[in-house]
Enzyme design. Structure first.
Site, mmCIF file in Angstrom:
data_model
loop_
_atom_site.group_PDB
_atom_site.id
_atom_site.type_symbol
_atom_site.label_atom_id
_atom_site.label_comp_id
_atom_site.label_asym_id
_atom_site.label_seq_id
_atom_site.Cartn_x
_atom_site.Cartn_y
_atom_site.Cartn_z
ATOM 1 C CG HIS A 281 -2.050 0.934 1.158
ATOM 2 N ND1 HIS A 281 -1.991 2.236 1.611
ATOM 3 C CD2 HIS A 281 -3.307 0.765 0.695
ATOM 4 C CE1 HIS A 281 -3.167 2.818 1.453
ATOM 5 N NE2 HIS A 281 -3.979 1.942 0.898
ATOM 6 C CG PHE A 282 -0.556 2.280 -3.042
ATOM 7 C CD1 PHE A 282 -1.488 1.363 -3.482
ATOM 8 C CD2 PHE A 282 -0.992 3.392 -2.347
ATOM 9 C CE1 PHE A 282 -2.850 1.581 -3.273
ATOM 10 C CE2 PHE A 282 -2.352 3.605 -2.126
ATOM 11 C CZ PHE A 282 -3.283 2.695 -2.583
#
Length: 151
Positions: free
Chosen positions: A49-50
């Site tokens: 993420h991410f």
């Protein structure tokens, strides 16, 4: 009143990787708490993420606020050695008016401020906000409940 990590762990049942409070810098039992979470690139959630643009998930910011609210509810007086009794757990029961204003990134220090609106025996309500460098990054109204644990 302040709490270090050992005192926090005596109050909350959470452990790595889900303990999201590093220190309580100010606690007025029954009224307010100000806690902090140091956000590190080593957090497991940044892997997905991410990968190219790491951002702390908003739900984890809300969870950190809920953990601060639990501390506010469970530490009822200064100097109280509160520990988990194993017979009940403090659950996040509701989130209203959640807003995410800015992303929280690795290297940020998340300041968690929670004010008790109503402390009840089984249900409590709170106003919470999270800040980075003095700017609000998230805020929400929280409802938490104490429930018995089945043996």
């Amino acid at each position: 009143m302040q709490l270090d990590i050992k005192q926090i762990m005596s109050v909350l049942p959470h452990r790595y990787p889900f303990l999201l409070i590093d220190r309580v810098v100010e606690l007025i039992p029954g009224k307010t708490v100000r806690a902090l979470k140091n956000v590190s690139i080593n957090e497991g959630f940044f892997t997905g993420h991410f990968p190219e643009q790491p951002v702390m998930p908003g739900v984890l910011i809300i969870e950190a606020l809920a953990q601060a609210a639990a501390i506010l509810s469970l530490v009822v007086k200064e100097g109280a050695e509160t520990s988990q009794d194993g017979k009940s757990l403090y659950y996040l029961a509701g989130v209203d008016d959640a807003r995410f204003r800015k992303p929280v990134l690795p290297g940020d220090q998340l300041i968690l401020e929670v004010e008790a609106l109503r402390l009840g025996r089984s249900i409590s309500r709170f106003d919470g906000r999270a800040l980075v460098d003095g700017q609000v990054v998230a805020e929400a109204k929280l409802m938490c409940a104490i429930r018995s644990v089945e043996a």
